[in-house]
Design a protein around this motif. Structure first.
Motif, short mmCIF file in Angstrom:
data_model
loop_
_atom_site.label_atom_id
_atom_site.label_comp_id
_atom_site.label_asym_id
_atom_site.label_seq_id
_atom_site.Cartn_x
_atom_site.Cartn_y
_atom_site.Cartn_z
N GLU A 45 2.37 1.67 -3.50
CA GLU A 45 1.42 2.08 -4.53
C GLU A 45 0.94 3.52 -4.34
OE1 GLU A 45 -0.40 -2.33 -5.62
OE2 GLU A 45 -1.63 -0.92 -4.47
N MET A 46 0.91 3.98 -3.11
CA MET A 46 0.44 5.34 -2.85
C MET A 46 1.59 6.35 -2.75
SD MET A 46 -2.79 4.93 -0.27
CE MET A 46 -4.36 4.46 -0.99
N GLU A 97 -10.41 1.66 -7.46
CA GLU A 97 -9.63 2.90 -7.59
C GLU A 97 -9.44 3.12 -9.08
OE1 GLU A 97 -5.94 2.89 -5.53
OE2 GLU A 97 -6.85 3.09 -3.55
N ARG A 132 -9.53 -4.40 -3.02
CA ARG A 132 -9.38 -3.15 -3.77
C ARG A 132 -8.77 -3.45 -5.14
NH1 ARG A 132 -4.88 0.76 -3.59
NH2 ARG A 132 -3.87 -0.96 -2.52
N ARG A 165 0.83 -1.21 0.00
CA ARG A 165 0.00 0.00 0.00
C ARG A 165 0.87 1.26 0.00
NH1 ARG A 165 -5.39 0.64 1.45
NH2 ARG A 165 -5.50 -1.56 0.81
N SER A 170 -5.52 5.05 4.58
CA SER A 170 -6.34 4.06 3.88
C SER A 170 -6.45 2.75 4.67
CB SER A 170 -5.76 3.77 2.50
OG SER A 170 -4.55 3.06 2.60
N SER A 185 -8.16 5.34 -12.13
CA SER A 185 -7.28 6.40 -12.62
C SER A 185 -7.67 6.70 -14.06
CB SER A 185 -5.81 5.94 -12.55
OG SER A 185 -4.99 6.75 -13.35
N ARG A 228 -7.18 -1.63 -8.60
CA ARG A 228 -6.63 -0.40 -9.15
C ARG A 228 -6.58 -0.53 -10.66
NH1 ARG A 228 -1.02 2.58 -7.20
NH2 ARG A 228 -2.13 4.35 -6.35
N PHE A 241 -0.97 -1.19 -10.77
CA PHE A 241 -2.30 -1.36 -11.36
C PHE A 241 -2.61 -2.83 -11.59
CE2 PHE A 241 -1.55 3.08 -12.35
CZ PHE A 241 -2.80 3.65 -12.06
N ASP A 242 -3.85 -3.20 -11.33
CA ASP A 242 -4.28 -4.56 -11.60
C ASP A 242 -4.53 -4.77 -13.09
OD1 ASP A 242 -4.70 -5.90 -8.84
OD2 ASP A 242 -5.66 -3.95 -8.63
N GLU A 274 3.43 1.25 -10.79
CA GLU A 274 2.39 2.02 -10.11
C GLU A 274 1.30 1.13 -9.52
OE1 GLU A 274 1.19 5.75 -12.07
OE2 GLU A 274 2.74 5.33 -13.55
N ASP A 315 -6.82 1.63 -14.69
CA ASP A 315 -6.55 2.89 -15.39
C ASP A 315 -7.13 2.84 -16.79
OD1 ASP A 315 -4.82 5.52 -15.69
OD2 ASP A 315 -4.41 4.30 -17.47
#
Length: 299
Positions: free
Chosen positions: A15-16, A124, A93, A12, A25, A126, A95, A139-140, A137, A97
């Motif tokens: 990634e943040m 999440e 969660r 976490r 979070s 983007s 993530r 992302f899944d 970054e 984009d």
């Protein structure tokens, strides 16, 4: 805190790019998160993160550890949910984009259906025009439009976006309606470039099996798909865009389709995700859902 939880906290933070945001979070004190990362670095004998007053960034060793953590956490989650068939039990969660236009016109209108089906999943989202680094970054998965470069990622083709040429009624009233690409030297295009400073775009169209390109005029260059269509609506020139995002403008008469027999080739659209042995169930169901909803819009 056990090793699995420690890895979750580290991921976490990575990634943040922030101890503060990661702590918020996770509903943990920032001091606890900082202490945990220090303990991890001490146990492993390497520095995982570069710290500065402005941001937190993975070191080279941290990137390797991050990639392994993601794989291990996905495997643990897969084992925990292996025999659970109820969609409500798939949690966590995601993530993702995609471009602003893709999110606005394609995914967000239907996302409520997905969240109703899987109420324990958090998204999440983007939305940018620049290409994110999927692995670095965290992302899944991402949706990408256009030809893909060999990036070492896995790509699932979703289909193709039909292209159209359009302009505003005000533009056509001032400059006339072109009937052939050869006339475009006397017309203005709104140019789109991801990196400003170089003008490489032109009017492209397929004739038979041949891709042709015509140079045009035009004083405006943008680097955002949102401002691209806005510039056209403002009467600043002709644009070449996917049909999907222009339907409302065409139906209300705010834009007019032109040169219908001289369209650019369709743009491929793909679902791209990291190469992992075990994708989480939430990533799998989300990607399957995206594939499912594309059929109504794509070739």
């Amino acid at each position: 805190m056990d090793k699995i939880q420690s890895m979750q906290v580290f991921v976490r933070v990575a990634e943040m790019n922030s101890f503060t945001r990661a702590a918020e979070s996770l509903s943990l004190p920032k001091a606890s998160v900082s202490r945990l990362i220090q303990q991890l670095e001490s146990q492993l004998g390497v520095r995982l993160l570069h710290r500065s007053t402005r941001r937190v960034q993975l070191t080279q060793d941290g990137q390797v550890y991050y990639d392994r953590c993601k794989e291990l956490l996905a495997s643990v989650e897969e084992m925990e949910t292996l025999f659970q068939a109820n969609p409500a039990t798939i949690s966590g969660r995601l993530r993702v984009d995609m471009s602003v236009a893709m999110a606005r016109d394609f995914v967000l209108p239907k996302l409520g259906e997905f969240l109703n089906r899987y109420p324990a999943i958090e998204i999440e989202l983007s939305s940018t025009d620049h290409r994110v680094d999927v692995i670095r970054e965290g992302f899944d998965c991402v949706i990408r439009v256009g030809t893909l470069k060999d990036s070492g990622l896995i790509a699932r083709p979703l289909g193709q976006l039909s292209m159209i040429n359009c302009a505003s009624p005000a533009y056509l009233q001032r400059h006339g309606t072109p009937l052939h690409p050869d006339e475009l030297s006397q017309h203005a295009m709104v140019h789109y470039e991801q990196t400003l400073g170089a003008r490489t775009s032109s009017f492209e169209y397929v004739e038979g099996k041949t891709l042709r390109s015509v140079k045009t005029g035009g004083a405006v260059t943008v680097n955002s798909t949102q401002t691209y269509s806005s510039a056209c609506l403002a009467g600043l020139g002709i644009i070449q865009v996917p049909m999907m995002g222009m339907r409302d403008y065409l139906e209300t008469g705010r834009l007019v389709k032109i040169l219908p027999q001289y369209n650019a080739p369709p743009m491929p659209i793909s679902l791209v995700y990291p190469h992992r042995l075990n994708l989480s169930r939430r990533a799998k169901v989300f990607m399957d859902w995206l594939t499912e909803i594309t059929h109504a819009y794509l070739k």
